[in-house]
Scaffold this active site. Structure first.
Site, PDB file in Angstrom:
ATOM      1  N   ASP A 145      -0.768  19.908  17.778  1.00 44.06           N
ATOM      2  CA  ASP A 145      -0.298  21.204  18.303  1.00 44.06           C
ATOM      3  C   ASP A 145       0.279  22.102  17.221  1.00 44.06           C
ATOM      4  O   ASP A 145       1.166  22.937  17.489  1.00 44.06           O
ATOM      5  CB  ASP A 145       0.748  20.983  19.398  1.00 44.06           C
ATOM      6  CG  ASP A 145       0.171  20.305  20.623  1.00 44.06           C
ATOM      7  OD1 ASP A 145      -1.062  20.344  20.786  1.00 44.06           O
ATOM      8  OD2 ASP A 145       0.942  19.710  21.398  1.00 44.06           O
ATOM      9  N   LYS A 187      -4.421  11.107   4.257  1.00 43.31           N
ATOM     10  CA  LYS A 187      -4.181  10.566   5.595  1.00 43.31           C
ATOM     11  C   LYS A 187      -3.204  11.510   6.308  1.00 43.31           C
ATOM     12  O   LYS A 187      -2.025  11.556   5.971  1.00 43.31           O
ATOM     13  CB  LYS A 187      -3.571   9.159   5.525  1.00 43.31           C
ATOM     14  CG  LYS A 187      -4.383   8.154   4.686  1.00 43.31           C
ATOM     15  CD  LYS A 187      -3.867   8.068   3.287  1.00 43.31           C
ATOM     16  CE  LYS A 187      -4.320   6.851   2.505  1.00 43.31           C
ATOM     17  NZ  LYS A 187      -5.710   6.562   2.432  1.00 43.31           N
ATOM     18  N   HIS A 239      -9.299  11.341   0.710  1.00 39.85           N
ATOM     19  CA  HIS A 239      -8.414  10.183   0.803  1.00 39.85           C
ATOM     20  C   HIS A 239      -7.101  10.526   1.502  1.00 39.85           C
ATOM     21  O   HIS A 239      -6.258   9.657   1.725  1.00 39.85           O
ATOM     22  CB  HIS A 239      -8.145   9.645  -0.617  1.00 39.85           C
ATOM     23  CG  HIS A 239      -7.577   8.272  -0.659  1.00 39.85           C
ATOM     24  ND1 HIS A 239      -6.335   7.998  -1.197  1.00 39.85           N
ATOM     25  CD2 HIS A 239      -8.060   7.085  -0.227  1.00 39.85           C
ATOM     26  CE1 HIS A 239      -6.094   6.706  -1.107  1.00 39.85           C
ATOM     27  NE2 HIS A 239      -7.116   6.126  -0.516  1.00 39.85           N
ATOM     28  N   ASP A 267      16.961   9.943  -8.405  1.00 39.04           N
ATOM     29  CA  ASP A 267      18.393  10.208  -8.197  1.00 39.04           C
ATOM     30  C   ASP A 267      18.774  10.242  -6.720  1.00 39.04           C
ATOM     31  O   ASP A 267      19.707  10.959  -6.337  1.00 39.04           O
ATOM     32  CB  ASP A 267      18.800  11.525  -8.878  1.00 39.04           C
ATOM     33  CG  ASP A 267      18.748  11.446 -10.401  1.00 39.04           C
ATOM     34  OD1 ASP A 267      18.764  10.310 -10.927  1.00 39.04           O
ATOM     35  OD2 ASP A 267      18.680  12.506 -11.044  1.00 39.04           O
ATOM     36  N   LYS A 274       3.166   4.386  -1.279  1.00 36.63           N
ATOM     37  CA  LYS A 274       3.268   5.245  -2.454  1.00 36.63           C
ATOM     38  C   LYS A 274       4.584   6.007  -2.338  1.00 36.63           C
ATOM     39  O   LYS A 274       4.708   6.922  -1.509  1.00 36.63           O
ATOM     40  CB  LYS A 274       2.103   6.241  -2.538  1.00 36.63           C
ATOM     41  CG  LYS A 274       0.749   5.615  -2.867  1.00 36.63           C
ATOM     42  CD  LYS A 274      -0.017   5.272  -1.642  1.00 36.63           C
ATOM     43  CE  LYS A 274      -1.399   4.723  -1.991  1.00 36.63           C
ATOM     44  NZ  LYS A 274      -2.070   4.145  -0.815  1.00 36.63           N
ATOM     45  N   HIS A 289       0.812  -1.215   0.000  1.00 37.65           N
ATOM     46  CA  HIS A 289       0.000   0.000   0.000  1.00 37.65           C
ATOM     47  C   HIS A 289       0.846   1.266   0.000  1.00 37.65           C
ATOM     48  O   HIS A 289       0.318   2.376   0.046  1.00 37.65           O
ATOM     49  CB  HIS A 289      -0.930  -0.013   1.235  1.00 37.65           C
ATOM     50  CG  HIS A 289      -2.098   0.893   1.132  1.00 37.65           C
ATOM     51  ND1 HIS A 289      -2.305   1.957   1.987  1.00 37.65           N
ATOM     52  CD2 HIS A 289      -3.148   0.928   0.272  1.00 37.65           C
ATOM     53  CE1 HIS A 289      -3.417   2.588   1.672  1.00 37.65           C
ATOM     54  NE2 HIS A 289      -3.956   1.985   0.636  1.00 37.65           N
TER      55      HIS A 289
END
Length: 487
Positions: free
Chosen positions: A412, A407, A405, A232, A227, A225
Protein backbone atom coordinates in the site's frame (compact mmCIF):
# COMPACT_ATOMS: atom_id res chain seq x y z
CA UNK A 1 27.19 -73.58 9.04
CA UNK A 2 29.64 -70.68 8.72
CA UNK A 3 29.18 -67.34 7.03
CA UNK A 4 31.81 -65.29 5.29
CA UNK A 5 32.26 -61.57 5.97
CA UNK A 6 30.79 -60.81 2.56
CA UNK A 7 27.66 -62.84 3.31
CA UNK A 8 27.19 -61.17 6.69
CA UNK A 9 27.53 -57.72 5.14
CA UNK A 10 25.10 -58.73 2.39
CA UNK A 11 22.48 -59.49 5.06
CA UNK A 12 23.24 -56.61 7.41
CA UNK A 13 23.24 -53.73 4.94
CA UNK A 14 19.67 -54.30 3.64
CA UNK A 15 18.46 -54.62 7.25
CA UNK A 16 20.14 -51.34 8.23
CA UNK A 17 18.69 -49.59 5.17
CA UNK A 18 15.24 -50.98 5.97
CA UNK A 19 15.44 -49.87 9.62
CA UNK A 20 16.65 -46.38 8.67
CA UNK A 21 13.97 -46.06 5.97
CA UNK A 22 11.18 -46.99 8.37
CA UNK A 23 12.61 -44.79 11.14
CA UNK A 24 12.91 -41.76 8.87
CA UNK A 25 9.43 -42.39 7.46
CA UNK A 26 7.96 -42.40 10.97
CA UNK A 27 9.93 -39.26 11.82
CA UNK A 28 8.59 -37.49 8.73
CA UNK A 29 5.02 -38.51 9.53
CA UNK A 30 5.10 -37.09 13.06
CA UNK A 31 7.33 -34.10 12.27
CA UNK A 32 5.65 -30.70 12.10
CA UNK A 33 6.42 -29.39 8.62
CA UNK A 34 4.72 -28.72 5.30
CA UNK A 35 3.15 -31.59 3.39
CA UNK A 36 5.26 -30.71 0.33
CA UNK A 37 8.50 -31.04 2.32
CA UNK A 38 7.38 -34.39 3.75
CA UNK A 39 6.45 -35.77 0.34
CA UNK A 40 9.69 -34.51 -1.20
CA UNK A 41 11.78 -36.32 1.39
CA UNK A 42 9.73 -39.52 1.09
CA UNK A 43 10.14 -39.45 -2.68
CA UNK A 44 13.92 -39.07 -2.44
CA UNK A 45 14.26 -41.76 0.25
CA UNK A 46 12.20 -44.37 -1.58
CA UNK A 47 13.46 -43.64 -5.11
CA UNK A 48 17.16 -43.54 -4.20
CA UNK A 49 17.28 -45.12 -0.72
CA UNK A 50 20.99 -44.91 0.13
CA UNK A 51 21.42 -41.39 -1.24
CA UNK A 52 18.11 -40.29 0.28
CA UNK A 53 18.93 -41.68 3.73
CA UNK A 54 22.37 -40.05 3.79
CA UNK A 55 20.90 -36.76 2.57
CA UNK A 56 18.24 -36.81 5.28
CA UNK A 57 20.74 -37.60 8.02
CA UNK A 58 22.82 -34.59 6.90
CA UNK A 59 20.16 -32.09 5.81
CA UNK A 60 16.82 -33.37 7.07
CA UNK A 61 16.82 -31.87 10.54
CA UNK A 62 17.55 -28.27 11.52
CA UNK A 63 20.33 -28.97 14.01
CA UNK A 64 22.47 -26.14 15.36
CA UNK A 65 24.79 -28.60 17.04
CA UNK A 66 24.71 -29.26 20.77
CA UNK A 67 27.42 -26.77 21.75
CA UNK A 68 26.10 -23.91 19.60
CA UNK A 69 22.50 -24.57 20.65
CA UNK A 70 23.56 -24.58 24.31
CA UNK A 71 25.38 -21.24 23.92
CA UNK A 72 22.37 -19.77 22.13
CA UNK A 73 20.02 -20.81 24.96
CA UNK A 74 22.45 -19.62 27.64
CA UNK A 75 22.77 -16.16 26.08
CA UNK A 76 19.11 -15.73 25.13
CA UNK A 77 17.90 -14.41 28.54
CA UNK A 78 20.71 -11.83 28.62
CA UNK A 79 19.90 -10.38 25.21
CA UNK A 80 16.12 -10.56 25.63
CA UNK A 81 16.44 -8.55 28.85
CA UNK A 82 18.61 -6.04 27.04
CA UNK A 83 16.08 -5.65 24.22
CA UNK A 84 13.31 -5.18 26.79
CA UNK A 85 15.34 -2.40 28.45
CA UNK A 86 14.44 -0.17 25.51
CA UNK A 87 11.14 0.43 27.31
CA UNK A 88 13.03 2.56 29.87
CA UNK A 89 13.04 5.31 27.27
CA UNK A 90 9.29 5.41 26.71
CA UNK A 91 9.18 7.58 23.61
CA UNK A 92 11.52 5.21 21.80
CA UNK A 93 8.74 2.65 21.60
CA UNK A 94 5.45 4.45 22.38
CA UNK A 95 3.60 4.54 19.07
CA UNK A 96 0.41 6.10 20.53
CA UNK A 97 -1.62 3.74 18.34
CA UNK A 98 -0.58 5.58 15.17
CA UNK A 99 0.67 2.47 13.33
CA UNK A 100 -1.79 1.20 10.71
CA UNK A 101 -0.09 -2.20 10.58
CA UNK A 102 0.17 -2.71 14.31
CA UNK A 103 -0.66 -6.48 14.23
CA UNK A 104 2.56 -7.13 12.31
CA UNK A 105 4.64 -5.11 14.77
CA UNK A 106 2.87 -6.75 17.73
CA UNK A 107 3.60 -10.23 16.36
CA UNK A 108 7.30 -9.49 16.05
CA UNK A 109 7.56 -7.87 19.47
CA UNK A 110 5.71 -10.63 21.30
CA UNK A 111 7.67 -13.43 19.63
CA UNK A 112 11.11 -11.77 19.57
CA UNK A 113 10.87 -9.35 22.53
CA UNK A 114 12.41 -6.72 20.25
CA UNK A 115 10.27 -3.57 20.26
CA UNK A 116 9.39 -1.33 17.35
CA UNK A 117 11.76 1.67 17.54
CA UNK A 118 10.71 5.19 16.52
CA UNK A 119 12.69 8.19 15.35
CA UNK A 120 15.08 6.76 12.75
CA UNK A 121 16.36 8.47 9.62
CA UNK A 122 16.44 6.00 6.72
CA UNK A 123 17.79 6.33 3.20
CA UNK A 124 18.22 3.81 0.38
CA UNK A 125 21.54 3.52 -1.45
CA UNK A 126 21.06 1.63 -4.71
CA UNK A 127 24.39 1.64 -6.53
CA UNK A 128 27.65 -0.04 -5.49
CA UNK A 129 29.44 3.30 -5.71
CA UNK A 130 27.01 5.12 -3.42
CA UNK A 131 26.88 2.19 -0.98
CA UNK A 132 30.64 1.84 -0.63
CA UNK A 133 31.19 5.61 -0.55
CA UNK A 134 28.68 5.95 2.30
CA UNK A 135 30.20 3.06 4.25
CA UNK A 136 33.75 4.37 3.83
CA UNK A 137 32.75 7.89 4.88
CA UNK A 138 31.03 6.64 8.03
CA UNK A 139 33.95 4.34 8.93
CA UNK A 140 36.32 7.28 8.52
CA UNK A 141 34.21 9.20 11.06
CA UNK A 142 34.02 6.28 13.53
CA UNK A 143 35.25 7.03 17.06
CA UNK A 144 34.64 3.87 19.09
CA UNK A 145 33.50 0.79 17.17
CA UNK A 146 32.71 -0.75 13.80
CA UNK A 147 30.82 -4.07 13.91
CA UNK A 148 30.00 -6.07 10.79
CA UNK A 149 28.22 -9.28 9.76
CA UNK A 150 28.33 -10.53 6.15
CA UNK A 151 27.65 -13.71 4.25
CA UNK A 152 30.22 -12.95 1.53
CA UNK A 153 33.35 -10.81 1.67
CA UNK A 154 35.13 -10.79 -1.69
CA UNK A 155 38.35 -8.89 -2.35
CA UNK A 156 38.84 -6.46 -5.19
CA UNK A 157 37.53 -3.21 -6.58
CA UNK A 158 35.49 -1.00 -4.27
CA UNK A 159 35.82 -3.45 -1.37
CA UNK A 160 39.51 -2.57 -1.08
CA UNK A 161 38.43 0.96 -0.10
CA UNK A 162 36.41 -0.46 2.80
CA UNK A 163 39.38 -2.58 3.86
CA UNK A 164 41.69 0.44 3.94
CA UNK A 165 39.13 2.52 5.85
CA UNK A 166 38.87 -0.25 8.46
CA UNK A 167 42.66 -0.49 8.79
CA UNK A 168 42.90 3.29 9.22
CA UNK A 169 40.12 3.19 11.84
CA UNK A 170 41.88 0.46 13.78
CA UNK A 171 45.14 2.42 13.75
CA UNK A 172 43.39 5.34 15.44
CA UNK A 173 42.00 3.07 18.16
CA UNK A 174 38.56 2.08 16.84
CA UNK A 175 37.50 -1.48 17.72
CA UNK A 176 36.62 -3.45 14.58
CA UNK A 177 34.78 -6.79 14.84
CA UNK A 178 33.80 -8.63 11.64
CA UNK A 179 31.77 -11.84 11.52
CA UNK A 180 31.80 -13.72 8.21
CA UNK A 181 30.12 -16.91 7.05
CA UNK A 182 32.46 -19.86 6.61
CA UNK A 183 31.14 -20.94 3.20
CA UNK A 184 30.25 -17.58 1.67
CA UNK A 185 33.62 -16.02 2.55
CA UNK A 186 35.84 -19.08 2.13
CA UNK A 187 38.13 -17.52 -0.56
CA UNK A 188 38.60 -14.41 1.60
CA UNK A 189 39.78 -16.43 4.59
CA UNK A 190 42.54 -17.86 2.40
CA UNK A 191 43.62 -14.47 1.02
CA UNK A 192 46.45 -12.08 1.79
CA UNK A 193 43.86 -9.37 2.51
CA UNK A 194 42.52 -11.41 5.43
CA UNK A 195 46.01 -11.84 6.86
CA UNK A 196 46.78 -8.14 6.48
CA UNK A 197 43.56 -7.08 8.22
CA UNK A 198 44.10 -9.42 11.16
CA UNK A 199 47.75 -8.34 11.46
CA UNK A 200 46.51 -4.76 11.77
CA UNK A 201 44.40 -5.77 14.79
CA UNK A 202 41.02 -6.19 13.12
CA UNK A 203 39.08 -9.04 14.73
CA UNK A 204 37.62 -11.31 12.02
CA UNK A 205 35.71 -14.42 13.05
CA UNK A 206 34.54 -17.30 10.87
CA UNK A 207 31.02 -18.38 11.76
CA UNK A 208 29.18 -21.66 11.15
CA UNK A 209 32.37 -23.46 10.21
CA UNK A 210 31.75 -26.46 7.97
CA UNK A 211 33.20 -29.67 9.36
CA UNK A 212 32.34 -32.86 7.45
CA UNK A 213 33.21 -34.97 10.51
CA UNK A 214 30.33 -33.33 12.41
CA UNK A 215 27.77 -33.36 9.61
CA UNK A 216 25.63 -36.03 11.32
CA UNK A 217 25.46 -33.97 14.55
CA UNK A 218 24.77 -30.52 13.13
CA UNK A 219 23.63 -29.28 9.73
CA UNK A 220 26.48 -28.19 7.51
CA UNK A 221 24.30 -25.98 5.30
CA UNK A 222 23.13 -23.49 7.95
CA UNK A 223 24.40 -20.12 6.82
CA UNK A 224 24.98 -16.69 8.39
CA UNK A 225 23.17 -14.68 5.71
CA UNK A 226 22.81 -11.36 7.55
CA UNK A 227 24.35 -8.15 6.23
CA UNK A 228 24.87 -5.65 9.03
CA UNK A 229 27.24 -2.76 9.69
CA UNK A 230 26.95 -0.71 12.90
CA UNK A 231 29.21 2.27 13.60
CA UNK A 232 29.43 3.79 17.09
CA UNK A 233 26.04 2.25 17.96
CA UNK A 234 24.37 5.06 15.98
CA UNK A 235 24.88 4.60 12.22
CA UNK A 236 23.91 1.28 10.64
CA UNK A 237 23.59 -0.38 7.26
CA UNK A 238 21.57 -3.42 6.28
CA UNK A 239 20.09 -4.73 3.06
CA UNK A 240 20.83 -7.23 0.33
CA UNK A 241 24.40 -6.40 -0.71
CA UNK A 242 27.32 -8.53 0.39
CA UNK A 243 30.72 -6.91 0.79
CA UNK A 244 31.51 -7.34 -2.90
CA UNK A 245 32.08 -5.20 -5.97
CA UNK A 246 29.66 -6.38 -8.70
CA UNK A 247 32.29 -5.52 -11.33
CA UNK A 248 34.40 -8.38 -9.95
CA UNK A 249 31.86 -10.69 -8.29
CA UNK A 250 30.73 -13.95 -10.02
CA UNK A 251 31.52 -12.69 -13.49
CA UNK A 252 31.55 -16.28 -14.77
CA UNK A 253 27.91 -16.96 -13.82
CA UNK A 254 26.61 -15.19 -16.98
CA UNK A 255 23.73 -13.43 -15.22
CA UNK A 256 25.07 -9.89 -15.42
CA UNK A 257 25.96 -7.65 -12.51
CA UNK A 258 24.23 -8.24 -9.20
CA UNK A 259 21.79 -5.42 -8.39
CA UNK A 260 21.47 -4.64 -4.68
CA UNK A 261 20.57 -2.02 -2.11
CA UNK A 262 21.64 -1.09 1.38
CA UNK A 263 19.66 1.09 3.77
CA UNK A 264 21.61 3.67 5.77
CA UNK A 265 20.12 4.13 9.23
CA UNK A 266 20.83 7.01 11.59
CA UNK A 267 18.97 6.44 14.82
CA UNK A 268 18.24 4.29 17.84
CA UNK A 269 17.29 1.11 15.96
CA UNK A 270 21.01 0.83 15.12
CA UNK A 271 21.45 -0.36 18.71
CA UNK A 272 19.15 -3.33 18.01
CA UNK A 273 21.30 -4.35 15.04
CA UNK A 274 24.39 -3.90 17.22
CA UNK A 275 22.80 -6.20 19.79
CA UNK A 276 22.21 -8.88 17.15
CA UNK A 277 25.85 -8.63 16.10
CA UNK A 278 26.96 -8.92 19.73
CA UNK A 279 24.77 -12.00 20.20
CA UNK A 280 26.16 -13.72 17.10
CA UNK A 281 29.69 -12.71 18.10
CA UNK A 282 29.44 -14.09 21.63
CA UNK A 283 27.95 -17.38 20.43
CA UNK A 284 30.88 -17.82 18.06
CA UNK A 285 33.76 -16.52 20.21
CA UNK A 286 32.54 -16.68 23.84
CA UNK A 287 33.62 -13.03 24.05
CA UNK A 288 31.07 -10.42 25.14
CA UNK A 289 30.95 -7.10 23.33
CA UNK A 290 29.68 -3.92 25.02
CA UNK A 291 25.91 -3.40 24.89
CA UNK A 292 24.77 0.20 24.95
CA UNK A 293 21.25 1.58 24.92
CA UNK A 294 20.63 4.36 22.36
CA UNK A 295 20.28 8.00 23.26
CA UNK A 296 16.70 9.07 23.92
CA UNK A 297 16.48 12.26 21.78
CA UNK A 298 14.66 11.45 18.54
CA UNK A 299 13.70 12.88 15.21
CA UNK A 300 10.35 14.71 15.30
CA UNK A 301 7.49 12.20 15.21
CA UNK A 302 4.68 12.95 12.78
CA UNK A 303 1.41 11.08 12.34
CA UNK A 304 2.31 9.72 8.89
CA UNK A 305 6.09 9.66 9.36
CA UNK A 306 6.83 8.02 12.69
CA UNK A 307 10.10 6.58 11.36
CA UNK A 308 9.01 3.30 12.97
CA UNK A 309 11.35 0.34 12.43
CA UNK A 310 10.85 -3.23 13.62
CA UNK A 311 13.83 -5.57 13.33
CA UNK A 312 12.99 -9.19 12.51
CA UNK A 313 15.81 -11.56 13.43
CA UNK A 314 15.18 -15.04 12.10
CA UNK A 315 17.02 -18.35 11.89
CA UNK A 316 17.51 -21.61 13.80
CA UNK A 317 16.90 -21.04 17.49
CA UNK A 318 14.74 -17.97 16.87
CA UNK A 319 10.92 -18.27 16.87
CA UNK A 320 9.75 -20.84 14.33
CA UNK A 321 8.10 -19.61 11.12
CA UNK A 322 8.32 -15.94 12.19
CA UNK A 323 9.40 -14.76 8.73
CA UNK A 324 6.67 -16.69 6.91
CA UNK A 325 4.09 -15.51 9.46
CA UNK A 326 5.19 -11.89 9.09
CA UNK A 327 5.04 -12.05 5.30
CA UNK A 328 1.60 -13.65 5.39
CA UNK A 329 0.33 -10.97 7.78
CA UNK A 330 1.73 -8.20 5.58
CA UNK A 331 0.13 -9.69 2.47
CA UNK A 332 -3.27 -10.17 4.12
CA UNK A 333 -3.17 -6.60 5.44
CA UNK A 334 -2.80 -5.12 1.94
CA UNK A 335 -5.72 -3.04 0.72
CA UNK A 336 -4.46 -1.59 -2.56
CA UNK A 337 -1.09 -2.92 -3.70
CA UNK A 338 1.79 -5.32 -3.04
CA UNK A 339 5.10 -5.16 -4.91
CA UNK A 340 7.82 -7.74 -4.27
CA UNK A 341 11.37 -8.05 -5.55
CA UNK A 342 13.34 -11.24 -4.92
CA UNK A 343 16.16 -13.08 -6.69
CA UNK A 344 14.90 -16.50 -5.61
CA UNK A 345 11.15 -17.05 -5.67
CA UNK A 346 10.24 -20.50 -4.37
CA UNK A 347 7.92 -19.62 -1.48
CA UNK A 348 5.79 -21.93 0.61
CA UNK A 349 2.34 -22.81 -0.72
CA UNK A 350 0.87 -20.60 2.04
CA UNK A 351 2.73 -17.50 0.83
CA UNK A 352 1.92 -18.22 -2.82
CA UNK A 353 -1.75 -18.73 -1.96
CA UNK A 354 -1.81 -15.50 0.07
CA UNK A 355 -0.53 -13.60 -2.98
CA UNK A 356 -3.11 -15.28 -5.23
CA UNK A 357 -5.94 -14.44 -2.84
CA UNK A 358 -4.75 -10.85 -2.58
CA UNK A 359 -4.97 -10.50 -6.35
CA UNK A 360 -8.42 -12.13 -6.42
CA UNK A 361 -9.76 -9.65 -3.88
CA UNK A 362 -8.63 -6.72 -6.02
CA UNK A 363 -5.17 -5.91 -4.65
CA UNK A 364 -2.65 -5.04 -7.36
CA UNK A 365 0.09 -7.64 -6.86
CA UNK A 366 3.39 -7.23 -8.71
CA UNK A 367 6.41 -9.54 -8.67
CA UNK A 368 9.76 -8.38 -10.06
CA UNK A 369 12.15 -11.29 -10.53
CA UNK A 370 15.46 -11.61 -12.40
CA UNK A 371 15.26 -12.94 -15.96
CA UNK A 372 18.50 -14.88 -15.44
CA UNK A 373 19.24 -16.71 -12.20
CA UNK A 374 22.52 -18.10 -10.89
CA UNK A 375 20.64 -21.14 -9.52
CA UNK A 376 19.35 -23.44 -12.26
CA UNK A 377 17.09 -25.41 -9.90
CA UNK A 378 15.53 -22.29 -8.35
CA UNK A 379 15.05 -20.70 -11.77
CA UNK A 380 12.95 -23.65 -12.96
CA UNK A 381 11.18 -24.37 -9.65
CA UNK A 382 9.95 -20.78 -9.27
CA UNK A 383 7.99 -21.01 -12.55
CA UNK A 384 5.66 -23.62 -11.06
CA UNK A 385 3.70 -20.87 -9.30
CA UNK A 386 3.34 -18.65 -12.36
CA UNK A 387 0.26 -20.35 -13.86
CA UNK A 388 -1.98 -19.83 -10.83
CA UNK A 389 -0.58 -16.37 -9.98
CA UNK A 390 -0.96 -15.03 -13.52
CA UNK A 391 -4.46 -16.50 -13.79
CA UNK A 392 -5.45 -14.65 -10.60
CA UNK A 393 -4.19 -11.35 -11.99
CA UNK A 394 -0.74 -11.14 -10.44
CA UNK A 395 1.65 -9.16 -12.63
CA UNK A 396 5.04 -10.84 -13.07
CA UNK A 397 7.98 -8.92 -14.48
CA UNK A 398 11.39 -10.26 -15.47
CA UNK A 399 14.28 -7.86 -14.77
CA UNK A 400 16.75 -7.82 -17.65
CA UNK A 401 19.62 -5.60 -16.43
CA UNK A 402 21.45 -8.11 -14.27
CA UNK A 403 20.65 -10.40 -11.37
CA UNK A 404 18.13 -8.47 -9.29
CA UNK A 405 19.29 -9.39 -5.78
CA UNK A 406 17.24 -6.81 -3.85
CA UNK A 407 14.80 -8.30 -1.34
CA UNK A 408 11.90 -5.91 -0.80
CA UNK A 409 8.16 -5.96 -0.10
CA UNK A 410 6.04 -2.81 -0.34
CA UNK A 411 2.42 -2.84 0.84
CA UNK A 412 0.00 0.00 0.00
CA UNK A 413 2.94 2.37 -0.61
CA UNK A 414 3.31 2.65 3.16
CA UNK A 415 4.62 -0.57 4.76
CA UNK A 416 8.04 -1.85 3.64
CA UNK A 417 9.98 -5.02 4.43
CA UNK A 418 13.62 -4.80 3.39
CA UNK A 419 16.55 -7.00 4.29
CA UNK A 420 18.34 -10.26 3.52
CA UNK A 421 15.43 -12.73 3.22
CA UNK A 422 14.79 -14.39 -0.12
CA UNK A 423 11.37 -15.76 -1.03
CA UNK A 424 12.40 -19.37 -0.47
CA UNK A 425 12.32 -22.00 2.24
CA UNK A 426 16.06 -21.76 2.88
CA UNK A 427 15.69 -18.14 3.97
CA UNK A 428 12.54 -18.91 5.93
CA UNK A 429 13.98 -21.87 7.86
CA UNK A 430 17.74 -22.37 7.58
CA UNK A 431 19.59 -19.09 7.20
CA UNK A 432 20.27 -16.53 9.91
CA UNK A 433 18.57 -13.47 8.42
CA UNK A 434 17.60 -9.92 9.31
CA UNK A 435 14.68 -7.87 7.98
CA UNK A 436 13.57 -4.30 8.61
CA UNK A 437 9.83 -3.74 8.83
CA UNK A 438 9.23 -0.02 8.28
CA UNK A 439 6.02 1.97 8.42
CA UNK A 440 6.98 5.41 7.17
CA UNK A 441 5.68 7.35 4.18
CA UNK A 442 9.01 8.98 3.30
CA UNK A 443 10.85 5.64 3.27
CA UNK A 444 7.98 3.97 1.39
CA UNK A 445 8.31 6.65 -1.29
CA UNK A 446 11.98 5.74 -1.71
CA UNK A 447 11.06 2.07 -2.08
CA UNK A 448 8.38 3.01 -4.64
CA UNK A 449 10.91 4.92 -6.76
CA UNK A 450 13.37 2.05 -6.49
CA UNK A 451 10.84 -0.54 -7.62
CA UNK A 452 9.61 1.68 -10.45
CA UNK A 453 13.19 1.88 -11.67
CA UNK A 454 13.38 -1.93 -11.65
CA UNK A 455 10.10 -2.11 -13.58
CA UNK A 456 11.53 0.17 -16.26
CA UNK A 457 14.25 -2.42 -16.83
CA UNK A 458 11.85 -5.36 -16.91
CA UNK A 459 9.51 -7.16 -19.32
CA UNK A 460 6.05 -8.30 -18.21
CA UNK A 461 5.03 -11.94 -18.69
CA UNK A 462 1.92 -12.38 -20.81
CA UNK A 463 -0.42 -15.03 -19.42
CA UNK A 464 -1.75 -16.17 -22.81
CA UNK A 465 1.79 -16.61 -24.09
CA UNK A 466 2.97 -18.24 -20.89
CA UNK A 467 0.40 -21.02 -20.86
CA UNK A 468 1.49 -21.99 -24.40
CA UNK A 469 5.05 -22.82 -23.33
CA UNK A 470 6.32 -26.29 -24.34
CA UNK A 471 5.15 -29.32 -22.39
CA UNK A 472 8.71 -30.33 -21.55
CA UNK A 473 9.12 -26.97 -19.76
CA UNK A 474 6.22 -27.89 -17.51
CA UNK A 475 7.79 -31.28 -16.80
CA UNK A 476 11.14 -29.71 -15.85
CA UNK A 477 9.40 -27.13 -13.66
CA UNK A 478 7.48 -29.81 -11.77
CA UNK A 479 10.54 -32.01 -11.44
CA UNK A 480 12.61 -29.26 -9.83
CA UNK A 481 9.67 -28.09 -7.75
CA UNK A 482 9.52 -31.51 -6.09
CA UNK A 483 12.83 -30.59 -4.52
CA UNK A 484 11.82 -27.01 -3.64
CA UNK A 485 11.52 -27.65 0.13
CA UNK A 486 15.06 -29.00 0.01
CA UNK A 487 16.69 -26.17 -2.01
Amino acid sequence: MSFTIEQIIAYIIPVIIWILTISITMRLIVKKQSVSATLSWLMVIYLVPIVGIIAYLIFGEIKLGSHRAARFRALQPKFLRWFEDFSQCDHLINTHNTLLYRPLFDLAQKRLHIPCILGNELHILDTPESIIAGIVKDIQAARRSVNMVFYIWANGGLVDQVQQALIDARRRGVEVNILLDSVGSRPFFKSANYREMTQQGIAITETLHVNLLRMFFSRIDLRQHRKIIVIDNQIAYTGSMNMVDPQYFKQDSHVGKWVDIMVRIDGPVSSVLNGLHAWDWEIETNQALPLQQPDCPLLPIETNNSHAVQILATGPGFPDDLMAQSLSLAIFSARKSITITSPYFVPSHNIAEALRLAALRGVEVTLILPKKNDSLMVGWASRTFFDDLLAAGVKIYKFEKGLLHTKSVLVDNRLALVGTVNMDMRSFLLNFEVTMVVEDLAFANEITLLQENYLNGSTQLDYKTWIKRPVYHRVIERLFFLFSPLL
